[in-house]
Write a protein that holds these residues in place. Structure first.
Motif, short mmCIF file in Angstrom:
data_model
loop_
_atom_site.label_atom_id
_atom_site.label_comp_id
_atom_site.label_asym_id
_atom_site.label_seq_id
_atom_site.Cartn_x
_atom_site.Cartn_y
_atom_site.Cartn_z
N VAL A 147 0.84 -1.20 0.00
CA VAL A 147 0.00 0.00 0.00
C VAL A 147 0.88 1.26 0.00
O VAL A 147 0.63 2.20 -0.77
N TYR A 148 1.91 1.26 0.83
CA TYR A 148 2.78 2.45 0.89
C TYR A 148 3.52 2.68 -0.43
O TYR A 148 3.83 3.82 -0.77
N ASN A 186 2.23 2.44 -3.25
CA ASN A 186 1.30 3.24 -4.05
C ASN A 186 1.21 4.68 -3.56
O ASN A 186 0.75 5.56 -4.29
N MET A 187 1.61 4.90 -2.31
CA MET A 187 1.42 6.23 -1.72
C MET A 187 2.67 7.11 -1.72
O MET A 187 2.56 8.33 -1.78
N TYR A 205 -3.83 10.20 9.50
CA TYR A 205 -3.01 9.16 10.15
C TYR A 205 -3.15 9.23 11.68
O TYR A 205 -3.30 8.21 12.35
N MET A 228 -4.46 3.43 8.71
CA MET A 228 -3.17 4.03 8.35
C MET A 228 -3.13 4.63 6.94
O MET A 228 -2.29 5.46 6.65
N TYR A 229 -4.01 4.16 6.08
CA TYR A 229 -3.96 4.66 4.70
C TYR A 229 -5.37 4.69 4.08
O TYR A 229 -6.22 3.87 4.44
N PRO A 230 -5.59 5.60 3.15
CA PRO A 230 -6.91 5.65 2.50
C PRO A 230 -7.11 4.41 1.63
O PRO A 230 -6.15 3.87 1.08
N PHE A 284 -5.66 3.63 -2.13
CA PHE A 284 -4.31 3.18 -2.47
C PHE A 284 -4.09 1.70 -2.18
O PHE A 284 -2.98 1.20 -2.32
#
Lengths: 240, 216
Positions: free
Chosen positions: A15-16, A18-19, B18, B144-146, B149
């Motif tokens: 996921v990270y 992609n971010m 976050y 932690m993340y949308p 993504f």
């Protein structure tokens, strides 16, 4: 712990990737590849740290009398505990390091040389025994499990998040120069043995950051200080 | 460090997004802790004493679940307050609704933890299972993340995760509407279902295990 590191690798890292901005991770192809050695080092750290919990439990349950009755010297016992904690970290970390090397090979075709692998393993072993020593030192400083767990949490988060495990060291230094991050946090990240361990692995896997003997020296110093402190503290407790 | 698109998806400020997520992660982790107390009690033989108290088994079990939820809420309260002050409280009424839903979420997590603990009855196995569950439940949520993504399979799972519901309702309460995954009403409904199922299950399982020394 295995599941946590697996989840970090197969969920969080994906996921990270992609971010995170490509500018930050382009030297490593992508964030996933950058993060893999970081996960390896966090696994090593967490596994090596477990010895402290066991020793704290022994301290509370007063098992030291039994340990003293065993047929070896107190020094051997103290040093053996530190070493076993470090070895546990290495054993636990091994599959993750293999996975990291494999992933890097699949994406980039890079494989570290034999000398590179030896340097990586030596560095990681020093981080592991140093962590074991740190954990034992902390566990012997209090009989309260709650205090130990609290102190462990503080040490975990400072060492994890103030290091190059999650973000490149040059990015942290850039934030320091811009004034976004306080200079003392930049200094902690630079001196952090987890940074040295993760960056040594990256240096031989991707060629970035450039390998520096300071990394090995840094972890050797960390290991020396905490192996000696833990051994002395353990001896003192056993004799007390 | 993150792309511009992340800031947009996170409602303009990923840091706020976050921070709100971390509060929920912490609330979850603290609520789960109740089971370690139950194991400690079993180890130290305190359960016999608890059973001798002039309260029914059901009251005892319900008290444990509520106690676990309440304790976690109190532990997290200072951080929650700091995060809310940092984000800026725009609508106190919404915050109150969010708090009520998070109370239920914390009770539900305690109930879930008790259900697993009394079903397994082994501290070591519980540790392993909970570690695995925590690792995946936290990472497969929007704490932690949308969700935008996440790969599609992860995103699908995240939409049904109680932590996603809790994170959504807390962000809604804090005024971070742009980052919400679903209608806040649906999040409250999800939390209510989670709370009802696990508090109910926790009570039944724990009550059964208490009888005749079944916790040993």
């Amino acid at each position: 712990m295995i599941s946590m590191n697996l989840a970090d690798l197969i969920i969080m890292a994906v996921v990270y990737t992609n971010m995170v901005s490509q500018e930050v991770s382009q030297k490593y192809l992508n964030y996933f590849l950058f993060f893999s050695p970081g996960i390896t080092i966090t696994a090593l750290f967490a596994a090596a740290f477990m010895i402290g919990r066991e020793i704290n439990r022994e301290l509370r349950r007063e098992i030291s009398h039994y340990l003293l009755s065993l047929p070896f010297s107190r020094w051997e016992l103290a040093f053996g505990r530190v070493l076993s904690g470090g070895l546990r970290g290495m054993v636990y970390m091994a599959p993750l390091l293999i996975t990291t090397i494999f992933i890097t090979w699949v994406f980039t075709g890079n494989i570290p040389s034999v000398l590179g692998i030896l340097i990586i393993l030596t560095t990681l072993f020093l981080v592991s025994v140093g962590t074991s020593g740190l954990s034992i030192t902390m566990s012997l400083s209090t009989r309260s499990f709650e205090k130990f767990v609290t102190a462990r949490g503080v040490v975990y988060y400072i060492l994890f998040f103030c290091s190059s495990v999650f973000y490149p060291l040059d990015f942290i230094q850039q934030l320091g120069r811009e004034g976004t991050l306080p200079q003392f946090l930049v200094l902690i990240a630079e001196m952090n043995p987890l940074s040295s361990g993760a960056d040594t692995t990256r240096a031989f896997l991707f060629g970035h950051p450039a390998y520096s003997p300071f990394m090995l020296l840094n972890v050797a110093l960390f290991a020396l200080i905490f192996v000696l402190t833990a051994s002395f503290a353990y001896l003192k407790i056993l004799q007390g | 460090m993150v792309k511009e698109a992340v800031q947009i998806e996170a409602g303009g400020n990923y840091f706020h997004f976050y921070a709100a997520g971390i509060v929920i992660t912490l609330l979850y982790s603290m609520a789960v802790f109740i089971s370690y107390d139950i194991y400690e009690e079993a180890d130290h033989g305190v359960i016999e004493y608890l059973l001798s108290l002039p309260i029914s088994r059901r009251e005892l079990v319900l008290g444990r679940a509520i106690g676990g939820g309440l304790r976690s809420f109190l532990y997290v309260a200072p951080l929650m307050l700091i995060v809310l002050l940092m984000i800026g409280i725009t609508n106190p009424f919404r915050i109150l609704i969010a708090f009520a839903a998070l109370f239920l979420f914390a009770f539900g997590v305690s109930g879930m933890s008790i259900t697993i603990a009394v079903s397994i009855k082994s501290h070591d196995r519980f540790d392993i299972l909970l570690g695995a569950l925590n690792a995946f439940i936290v990472r497969l949520s929007t704490t932690m993340y949308p969700v935008a993504f996440m790969p599609e399979q992860y995103a699908t799972l995240a939409q049904f995760n109680p932590l996603t519901f809790a994170a959504d309702i807390f962000r809604w309460g804090a005024g971070l509407e742009a980052s919400l995954l679903a209608n806040p009403f649906l999040s409250v409904l999800g939390i209510l279902m989670f709370f009802s199922v696990f508090t109910f299950l926790g009570i039944i399982f724990y009550e059964r295990q208490l009888e005749g020394g079944g916790w040993r």
